[in-house]
Scaffold this active site. Structure first.
Site, PDB file in Angstrom:
ATOM      1  N   ASP A   1       0.890  -1.174   0.044  1.00  0.00           N
ATOM      2  CA  ASP A   1      -0.142  -0.036  -0.086  1.00  0.00           C
ATOM      3  C   ASP A   1       0.896   1.219  -0.091  1.00  0.00           C
ATOM      4  O   ASP A   1       2.241   1.211  -0.103  1.00  0.00           O
ATOM      5  CB  ASP A   1      -1.229  -0.131   1.244  1.00  0.00           C
ATOM      6  CG  ASP A   1      -0.582   0.181   2.480  1.00  0.00           C
ATOM      7  OD1 ASP A   1       0.899   0.244   2.444  1.00  0.00           O
ATOM      8  OD2 ASP A   1      -1.222   0.396   3.489  1.00  0.00           O
ATOM      9  N   HIS A   2       0.484   2.484   0.095  1.00  0.00           N
ATOM     10  CA  HIS A   2       1.069   3.765   0.233  1.00  0.00           C
ATOM     11  C   HIS A   2       2.243   3.789   1.121  1.00  0.00           C
ATOM     12  O   HIS A   2       3.364   4.228   0.987  1.00  0.00           O
ATOM     13  CB  HIS A   2       0.353   5.084   0.370  1.00  0.00           C
ATOM     14  CG  HIS A   2      -0.731   4.694   1.616  1.00  0.00           C
ATOM     15  ND1 HIS A   2      -1.721   3.863   1.431  1.00  0.00           N
ATOM     16  CD2 HIS A   2      -0.516   5.437   2.878  1.00  0.00           C
ATOM     17  CE1 HIS A   2      -2.355   3.971   2.844  1.00  0.00           C
ATOM     18  NE2 HIS A   2      -1.844   4.966   3.599  1.00  0.00           N
TER      19      HIS A   2
ATOM     20  N   CYS B   1       3.198  -3.194   4.001  1.00  0.00           N
ATOM     21  CA  CYS B   1       2.101  -2.097   4.396  1.00  0.00           C
ATOM     22  C   CYS B   1       2.865  -1.334   5.483  1.00  0.00           C
ATOM     23  O   CYS B   1       4.200  -1.331   5.809  1.00  0.00           O
ATOM     24  CB  CYS B   1       0.838  -2.659   4.771  1.00  0.00           C
ATOM     25  SG  CYS B   1       0.639  -3.529   6.278  1.00  0.00           S
ATOM     26  N   GLY B   2       2.331  -0.571   6.288  1.00  0.00           N
ATOM     27  CA  GLY B   2       2.868   0.124   7.529  1.00  0.00           C
ATOM     28  C   GLY B   2       3.224  -0.764   8.452  1.00  0.00           C
ATOM     29  O   GLY B   2       4.394  -0.677   8.965  1.00  0.00           O
ATOM     30  N   THR B   3       2.519  -1.648   9.028  1.00  0.00           N
ATOM     31  CA  THR B   3       2.809  -2.602   9.943  1.00  0.00           C
ATOM     32  C   THR B   3       3.168  -3.906   9.431  1.00  0.00           C
ATOM     33  O   THR B   3       3.859  -5.026  10.414  1.00  0.00           O
ATOM     34  CB  THR B   3       1.629  -2.679  10.918  1.00  0.00           C
ATOM     35  OG1 THR B   3       0.457  -3.191  10.326  1.00  0.00           O
ATOM     36  CG2 THR B   3       1.385  -1.492  11.646  1.00  0.00           C
ATOM     37  N   GLY B   4       2.918  -4.331   8.370  1.00  0.00           N
ATOM     38  CA  GLY B   4       2.788  -5.785   7.785  1.00  0.00           C
ATOM     39  C   GLY B   4       1.500  -6.587   8.103  1.00  0.00           C
ATOM     40  O   GLY B   4       1.262  -7.879   7.775  1.00  0.00           O
ATOM     41  N   ILE B   5       0.971  -6.044   9.030  1.00  0.00           N
ATOM     42  CA  ILE B   5      -0.229  -6.943   9.846  1.00  0.00           C
ATOM     43  C   ILE B   5      -1.528  -6.680   8.959  1.00  0.00           C
ATOM     44  O   ILE B   5      -1.949  -7.956   8.776  1.00  0.00           O
ATOM     45  CB  ILE B   5      -0.614  -6.238  11.476  1.00  0.00           C
ATOM     46  CG1 ILE B   5       0.410  -6.483  12.208  1.00  0.00           C
ATOM     47  CG2 ILE B   5      -1.810  -6.963  11.893  1.00  0.00           C
ATOM     48  CD1 ILE B   5       0.367  -5.640  13.351  1.00  0.00           C
ATOM     49  N   GLY B   6      -1.920  -5.917   8.351  1.00  0.00           N
ATOM     50  CA  GLY B   6      -3.252  -5.662   7.634  1.00  0.00           C
ATOM     51  C   GLY B   6      -3.066  -6.544   6.382  1.00  0.00           C
ATOM     52  O   GLY B   6      -3.730  -7.452   6.160  1.00  0.00           O
TER      53      GLY B   6
ATOM     54  N   HIS C   1       9.747 -24.609   8.748  1.00  0.00           N
ATOM     55  CA  HIS C   1       8.722 -25.177   9.335  1.00  0.00           C
ATOM     56  C   HIS C   1       7.295 -25.025   8.821  1.00  0.00           C
ATOM     57  O   HIS C   1       6.435 -25.845   8.696  1.00  0.00           O
ATOM     58  CB  HIS C   1       8.535 -24.684  10.867  1.00  0.00           C
ATOM     59  CG  HIS C   1       9.729 -25.056  11.673  1.00  0.00           C
ATOM     60  ND1 HIS C   1       9.364 -25.172  13.043  1.00  0.00           N
ATOM     61  CD2 HIS C   1      10.823 -25.474  11.124  1.00  0.00           C
ATOM     62  CE1 HIS C   1      10.613 -25.669  13.445  1.00  0.00           C
ATOM     63  NE2 HIS C   1      11.768 -25.533  12.416  1.00  0.00           N
TER      64      HIS C   1
ATOM     65  N   ARG D   1       6.516 -34.055  10.167  1.00  0.00           N
ATOM     66  CA  ARG D   1       5.755 -33.301  11.348  1.00  0.00           C
ATOM     67  C   ARG D   1       5.432 -32.013  10.594  1.00  0.00           C
ATOM     68  O   ARG D   1       4.282 -31.800  11.104  1.00  0.00           O
ATOM     69  CB  ARG D   1       6.456 -33.410  12.326  1.00  0.00           C
ATOM     70  CG  ARG D   1       7.580 -32.365  12.696  1.00  0.00           C
ATOM     71  CD  ARG D   1       8.242 -32.651  13.787  1.00  0.00           C
ATOM     72  NE  ARG D   1       9.291 -31.569  14.164  1.00  0.00           N
ATOM     73  CZ  ARG D   1      10.364 -31.664  13.708  1.00  0.00           C
ATOM     74  NH1 ARG D   1      10.911 -32.539  12.754  1.00  0.00           N
ATOM     75  NH2 ARG D   1      11.325 -30.707  13.833  1.00  0.00           N
ATOM     76  N   HIS D   2       6.153 -31.418   9.928  1.00  0.00           N
ATOM     77  CA  HIS D   2       5.679 -30.026   9.370  1.00  0.00           C
ATOM     78  C   HIS D   2       4.936 -30.156   8.328  1.00  0.00           C
ATOM     79  O   HIS D   2       3.783 -29.402   8.338  1.00  0.00           O
ATOM     80  CB  HIS D   2       7.000 -29.221   8.917  1.00  0.00           C
ATOM     81  CG  HIS D   2       8.001 -29.034  10.270  1.00  0.00           C
ATOM     82  ND1 HIS D   2       7.607 -28.246  11.301  1.00  0.00           N
ATOM     83  CD2 HIS D   2       9.297 -29.294  10.249  1.00  0.00           C
ATOM     84  CE1 HIS D   2       8.503 -28.298  12.045  1.00  0.00           C
ATOM     85  NE2 HIS D   2       9.631 -28.768  11.589  1.00  0.00           N
TER      86      HIS D   2
HETATM   87  C1  RB5 Z   1      -1.971   2.740   6.467  1.00  0.00           C
HETATM   88  O1  RB5 Z   1      -2.310   3.887   7.232  1.00  0.00           O
HETATM   89  C2  RB5 Z   1      -1.968   1.653   7.427  1.00  0.00           C
HETATM   90  O2  RB5 Z   1      -3.105   1.204   8.156  1.00  0.00           O
HETATM   91  C3  RB5 Z   1      -1.418   0.323   6.849  1.00  0.00           C
HETATM   92  O3  RB5 Z   1      -0.276   0.288   6.124  1.00  0.00           O
HETATM   93  C4  RB5 Z   1      -1.104  -1.099   7.526  1.00  0.00           C
HETATM   94  O4  RB5 Z   1      -0.371  -0.865   8.445  1.00  0.00           O
HETATM   95  C5  RB5 Z   1      -2.386  -1.780   8.137  1.00  0.00           C
HETATM   96  O5  RB5 Z   1      -2.248  -3.005   8.500  1.00  0.00           O
END
Ligand code: RB5
Length: 143
Positions: A7-8, A64-69, A97, A132-133
């Site tokens: 993303d941005h 992305c910003g956190t990699g989480i989304g 693994h 196992r993996h």
């Molecule tokens: C964008 O502001 C941010 O929410 C996105 O990059 C990401 O971190 C979401 O998980």
């Protein structure tokens, strides 16, 4: 071929990773986004994830910003095992693994130097292939 997307917030780090892949002669396809204008990360996470799930790409990288989304979105696609890694130990372990086929990272969390080492580790570590993996990976799809 590696499918890559962001993303941005991840756009700058994605470009750094693409320069690294160019230097290493590793083929990739950029699934977007293509500027720092604000976009919705699931669109690009799904584009990379489908390229991997459909066999168009061998592996995927999404930033992305956190990699989480992007990790959450990519893991909704059947057959995708996306791993959020901000250290080389995790990148190696998730290949050995989990046979992870998508790497996600957060550009607001780590710097480019570490991110490139993580990419290198992820791309160069084979799946262990241990029974196992394989059994546990199959169980991921069972729920
Ligand atoms: C964008 O502001 C941010 O929410 C996105 O990059 C990401 O971190 C979401 O998980």
């Amino acid at each position: 071929m590696i499918a890559i997307g962001s993303d941005h917030a991840g756009y700058g780090l994605k470009r750094e990773i693409m320069r690294y892949l160019d230097a290493k002669g590793i083929a990739y396809e950029d699934k977007g986004c293509f500027s720092e204008a604000s976009v919705d990360y699931p669109v690009y996470a799904h584009a990379v994830a489908h390229a991997v799930a459909d066999g168009e790409a061998e592996k995927g990288i999404i930033v992305c910003g956190t990699g989480i989304g992007v990790s959450m979105a990519a893991n909704k696609v059947k057959g995708v095992r996306a791993a959020l890694c901000h250290d080389c130990f995790s990148a190696e372990a998730t290949r050995l693994h989990n046979d992870a086929n998508v790497l996600t990272m957060g550009a607001r969390v780590i710097g480019g130097g570490l991110a490139l080492k993580i990419v290198e580790t992820f791309l160069n570590t084979p799946f262990s292939g241990e029974e196992r993996h394989m059994r546990r990976i199959a169980q991921i799809e069972e729920d």
